[in-house]
Design an enzyme around this catalytic site. Structure first.
Site, PDB file in Angstrom:
ATOM      1  N   GLU A   1      -5.869   2.519  -5.201  1.00  0.00           N
ATOM      2  CA  GLU A   1      -4.919   1.603  -5.827  1.00  0.00           C
ATOM      3  C   GLU A   1      -5.573   0.729  -6.903  1.00  0.00           C
ATOM      4  O   GLU A   1      -4.982   0.490  -7.949  1.00  0.00           O
ATOM      5  CB  GLU A   1      -4.306   0.686  -4.765  1.00  0.00           C
ATOM      6  CG  GLU A   1      -3.377   1.383  -3.803  1.00  0.00           C
ATOM      7  CD  GLU A   1      -3.051   0.473  -2.638  1.00  0.00           C
ATOM      8  OE1 GLU A   1      -2.138  -0.355  -2.763  1.00  0.00           O
ATOM      9  OE2 GLU A   1      -3.742   0.568  -1.598  1.00  0.00           O
TER      10      GLU A   1
ATOM     11  N   ARG B   1     -10.637  11.184  -1.036  1.00  0.00           N
ATOM     12  CA  ARG B   1      -9.286  11.404  -1.589  1.00  0.00           C
ATOM     13  C   ARG B   1      -9.058  12.829  -2.074  1.00  0.00           C
ATOM     14  O   ARG B   1      -7.944  13.342  -1.981  1.00  0.00           O
ATOM     15  CB  ARG B   1      -9.025  10.428  -2.739  1.00  0.00           C
ATOM     16  CG  ARG B   1      -9.080   8.961  -2.375  1.00  0.00           C
ATOM     17  CD  ARG B   1      -8.039   8.601  -1.332  1.00  0.00           C
ATOM     18  NE  ARG B   1      -8.075   7.170  -1.051  1.00  0.00           N
ATOM     19  CZ  ARG B   1      -7.488   6.607   0.000  1.00  0.00           C
ATOM     20  NH1 ARG B   1      -6.843   7.359   0.881  1.00  0.00           N
ATOM     21  NH2 ARG B   1      -7.563   5.309   0.183  1.00  0.00           N
TER      22      ARG B   1
ATOM     23  N   LYS C   1     -10.699  11.997   6.593  1.00  0.00           N
ATOM     24  CA  LYS C   1     -10.764  10.686   7.245  1.00  0.00           C
ATOM     25  C   LYS C   1     -11.672  10.666   8.466  1.00  0.00           C
ATOM     26  O   LYS C   1     -12.116   9.591   8.862  1.00  0.00           O
ATOM     27  CB  LYS C   1      -9.353  10.295   7.721  1.00  0.00           C
ATOM     28  CG  LYS C   1      -8.328  10.189   6.616  1.00  0.00           C
ATOM     29  CD  LYS C   1      -8.233   8.786   6.126  1.00  0.00           C
ATOM     30  CE  LYS C   1      -7.055   8.592   5.201  1.00  0.00           C
ATOM     31  NZ  LYS C   1      -7.051   7.216   4.689  1.00  0.00           N
TER      32      LYS C   1
ATOM     33  N   HIS D   1       0.835  -1.203   0.000  1.00  0.00           N
ATOM     34  CA  HIS D   1       0.000   0.000   0.000  1.00  0.00           C
ATOM     35  C   HIS D   1       0.877   1.263   0.000  1.00  0.00           C
ATOM     36  O   HIS D   1       0.695   2.164  -0.815  1.00  0.00           O
ATOM     37  CB  HIS D   1      -0.938   0.005   1.210  1.00  0.00           C
ATOM     38  CG  HIS D   1      -1.723   1.271   1.347  1.00  0.00           C
ATOM     39  ND1 HIS D   1      -2.667   1.663   0.424  1.00  0.00           N
ATOM     40  CD2 HIS D   1      -1.690   2.257   2.283  1.00  0.00           C
ATOM     41  CE1 HIS D   1      -3.191   2.832   0.795  1.00  0.00           C
ATOM     42  NE2 HIS D   1      -2.614   3.212   1.913  1.00  0.00           N
TER      43      HIS D   1
ATOM     44  N   GLU E   1     -11.030   1.892   2.739  1.00  0.00           N
ATOM     45  CA  GLU E   1      -9.724   1.293   2.997  1.00  0.00           C
ATOM     46  C   GLU E   1      -9.946   0.008   3.774  1.00  0.00           C
ATOM     47  O   GLU E   1     -10.521   0.028   4.876  1.00  0.00           O
ATOM     48  CB  GLU E   1      -8.813   2.254   3.781  1.00  0.00           C
ATOM     49  CG  GLU E   1      -8.364   3.439   2.938  1.00  0.00           C
ATOM     50  CD  GLU E   1      -7.290   4.305   3.602  1.00  0.00           C
ATOM     51  OE1 GLU E   1      -7.182   4.281   4.851  1.00  0.00           O
ATOM     52  OE2 GLU E   1      -6.569   5.003   2.866  1.00  0.00           O
TER      53      GLU E   1
ATOM     54  N   THR F   1     -15.604   6.170  10.420  1.00  0.00           N
ATOM     55  CA  THR F   1     -14.765   4.977  10.327  1.00  0.00           C
ATOM     56  C   THR F   1     -15.604   3.817  10.852  1.00  0.00           C
ATOM     57  O   THR F   1     -16.137   3.909  11.958  1.00  0.00           O
ATOM     58  CB  THR F   1     -13.494   5.129  11.196  1.00  0.00           C
ATOM     59  OG1 THR F   1     -12.853   6.365  10.867  1.00  0.00           O
ATOM     60  CG2 THR F   1     -12.531   3.983  10.995  1.00  0.00           C
TER      61      THR F   1
ATOM     62  N   ASP G   1     -11.746   2.314   6.793  1.00  0.00           N
ATOM     63  CA  ASP G   1     -11.373   3.713   7.017  1.00  0.00           C
ATOM     64  C   ASP G   1     -11.818   4.512   5.787  1.00  0.00           C
ATOM     65  O   ASP G   1     -11.039   4.763   4.875  1.00  0.00           O
ATOM     66  CB  ASP G   1      -9.853   3.783   7.211  1.00  0.00           C
ATOM     67  CG  ASP G   1      -9.354   5.197   7.424  1.00  0.00           C
ATOM     68  OD1 ASP G   1     -10.156   6.066   7.796  1.00  0.00           O
ATOM     69  OD2 ASP G   1      -8.147   5.423   7.214  1.00  0.00           O
TER      70      ASP G   1
ATOM     71  N   TYR H   1      -3.681  17.567   3.192  1.00  0.00           N
ATOM     72  CA  TYR H   1      -2.868  16.697   4.064  1.00  0.00           C
ATOM     73  C   TYR H   1      -1.473  17.207   4.380  1.00  0.00           C
ATOM     74  O   TYR H   1      -0.854  16.764   5.349  1.00  0.00           O
ATOM     75  CB  TYR H   1      -2.811  15.266   3.517  1.00  0.00           C
ATOM     76  CG  TYR H   1      -1.736  14.990   2.487  1.00  0.00           C
ATOM     77  CD1 TYR H   1      -1.934  15.337   1.156  1.00  0.00           C
ATOM     78  CD2 TYR H   1      -0.540  14.362   2.841  1.00  0.00           C
ATOM     79  CE1 TYR H   1      -0.969  15.074   0.214  1.00  0.00           C
ATOM     80  CE2 TYR H   1       0.423  14.100   1.902  1.00  0.00           C
ATOM     81  CZ  TYR H   1       0.223  14.452   0.588  1.00  0.00           C
ATOM     82  OH  TYR H   1       1.172  14.189  -0.350  1.00  0.00           O
TER      83      TYR H   1
ATOM     84  N   THR I   1      -4.344   0.503   5.342  1.00  0.00           N
ATOM     85  CA  THR I   1      -4.850  -0.292   4.214  1.00  0.00           C
ATOM     86  C   THR I   1      -3.945  -1.497   3.972  1.00  0.00           C
ATOM     87  O   THR I   1      -2.727  -1.345   3.908  1.00  0.00           O
ATOM     88  CB  THR I   1      -4.871   0.581   2.940  1.00  0.00           C
ATOM     89  OG1 THR I   1      -5.568   1.780   3.242  1.00  0.00           O
ATOM     90  CG2 THR I   1      -5.540  -0.144   1.791  1.00  0.00           C
TER      91      THR I   1
ATOM     92  N   ARG J   1       5.224  10.157  -5.985  1.00  0.00           N
ATOM     93  CA  ARG J   1       6.628  10.553  -6.146  1.00  0.00           C
ATOM     94  C   ARG J   1       7.406   9.716  -7.157  1.00  0.00           C
ATOM     95  O   ARG J   1       8.590   9.932  -7.348  1.00  0.00           O
ATOM     96  CB  ARG J   1       7.349  10.456  -4.783  1.00  0.00           C
ATOM     97  CG  ARG J   1       6.858  11.413  -3.720  1.00  0.00           C
ATOM     98  CD  ARG J   1       7.589  11.220  -2.398  1.00  0.00           C
ATOM     99  NE  ARG J   1       7.292   9.925  -1.802  1.00  0.00           N
ATOM    100  CZ  ARG J   1       6.228   9.683  -1.029  1.00  0.00           C
ATOM    101  NH1 ARG J   1       5.407  10.652  -0.737  1.00  0.00           N
ATOM    102  NH2 ARG J   1       6.006   8.463  -0.551  1.00  0.00           N
TER     103      ARG J   1
HETATM  104 MN    MN Z   1      -6.381   4.197   6.838  1.00  0.00          MN
END
Ligand code: MN
Length: 416
Positions: free
Chosen positions: A365, A238, A254, A134, A200, A258, A234, A245, A351, A143
């Protein structure tokens, strides 16, 4: 022949006598209270206690409560003895409960006739980031593959402090959050409902025994502070996450909701499925190093059902063993600075993705940030989750002639 109960338990049941997970249930006509799942039934622990079966095991009236915190605080020797008492009472050979019609009528409830609640009052909640695949996938998106992992990732179990107040039990509807997002080509952010709503697939463990402030728990003692494990989703926005973030980590993307599964699977029940933790390189610092560090062989799946589908479709299959850092390492690291954990605190895995495309644990993903949409059996496709979608996570350990199941954590998304 595995141990059998006098209660009829189908072979594919999540809850044979080998499991005995703890939860809090509320009958229609009474107060919420602790129980253990057995087959399709729940054994009411407050009744078992009232009749004196835990007299030599726990403090009085530990189960006269609408949470498991007091029981969790008692520690592993008590948890083990309680499990022995319950396995004996429920076994096919023992007549104490089996042959007492009046007791049985009071002590058992049907799972489909009660409402499950959160199993504990969760004081604090932390979410780790412990799956290598993950972290590597997400890092590659942000990156590139050369710099996928941050330099700290293989030295310490990375985590953030989440919010306990918005943890809900499976079955609770999940409202799509509003927030600030900034489209890549826009000069200023916009406000509105999240357009990239994700799940997640995670597990989380409940802290049992706590530790005092300033007194770290060593890696060798960490296991004795862990009560048991649940499934967790979770939910993540996005687009909100991308804009908010940096530099301090996840916040409103987030903490709106949950979800966790209602039954806590104890480490005692998971013991036959214990595996050695894979070798770690570089070798961790000594406070994170333990001889025979361990994980569990827990199979995990996520299923998606859109409003148009008649049955859920499995969209990922992964395993708890895909976690690089162990739960003992997570707990030891969390307390190494003197941070005090308390009974009922929840520490989540992050995750859990595996090495293959089919074992990725979130839409981010699975669709590679929306560039490769999921094709569903209904003919629909999904870049992200939509209103009316129900996402369920299940998990189980396959034994010889029985399974230790986790039940499920499920939530339907509703429009904001
Ligand atoms: Mn999480």
């Amino acid at each position: 022949m595995p141990l059998q109960s006098f209660i009829d338990v189908p072979p594919d049941s999540d809850f044979p006598i080998q499991n005995l997970p703890y939860g809090i249930f509320k009958p229609n006509d009474g107060a919420a209270r602790p129980g253990v799942a057995i087959g399709e039934l729940i054994l009411d622990l407050s009744v078992v206690e009232e009749l004196g079966h835990f007299r030599d095991v726990t403090a009085p009236r530990i189960f006269a409560s609408d949470s498991l915190n007091a029981f969790m605080a008692l520690g592993r020797p008590v948890w083990k003895k309680t499990r022995q008492v319950l396995q004996k009472l429920l076994s096919a050979e023992n007549g104490t409960l089996r042959d007492n019609t009046e007791f049985r009528a009071r002590a058992f409830h049907k799972q489909n006739e009660v409402t499950m609640q959160l199993p504990a009052r969760i004081g604090d909640y932390t979410d780790f980031y412990s799956s290598y695949h993950h972290a590597h996938n997400v890092g590659t998106m942000l990156r590139g593959p050369e710099n996928a992992l941050m330099p700290n990732w293989k030295w310490l179990p990375v985590a953030y402090h989440g919010r306990a107040s918005s943890i809900v039990v499976s079955g609770t509807e999940v409202k799509r959050p509003h927030g600030q997002t900034k489209p890549p080509d826009a000069s200023a952010p916009v406000f509105g409902p999240s357009k990239s709503f994700d799940f997640e697939l995670e597990t989380a463990f409940f802290v049992g025994l706590g530790n005092s402030i300033g007194r770290p728990v060593s890696i060798d003692q960490a296991e004795d502070h862990i009560f048991g494990i649940v499934l967790m989703n979770d939910w993540s926005a996005r687009d909100i996450q991308t804009w908010e973030y940096q530099p301090l980590g996840p916040f409103l993307a987030k903490n709106f909701c949950t979800s966790i599964s209602p039954w806590i699977i104890t480490l005692e029940a998971l013991e036959p499925f214990r595996q050695n933790l894979s070798a770690q390189g570089p070798a961790p610092l000594s406070y994170l190093k333990r001889a025979n560090d361990f994980t569990f062989d827990i199979q995990l799946e996520a299923r998606l059902q859109t409003a148009k589908m008649r049955e859920p479709q499995t969209i990922t299959r992964t395993n708890f063993q895909n976690l690089y850092w162990s739960i003992a390492q997570q707990l030891a690291h969390h307390t190494v600075n003197g941070c005090n954990l308390q009974p009922g605190d929840l520490l989540a895995s992050g995750t859990i993705s595996g090495p293959t495309e089919e074992s990725r644990g979130c839409m981010l993903e699975l669709t590679w940030r929306g560039t490769n949409p999921l094709k569903l059996s209904s003919g629909e496709s999904r870049k992200w989750l939509e209103d009316g979608d129900t996402l369920s996570i299940t998990g189980w350990c396959q034994g010889d002639g029985y399974r230790i199941g986790f039940g499920e954590v499920s939530g339907c998304i509703i429009g904001a």
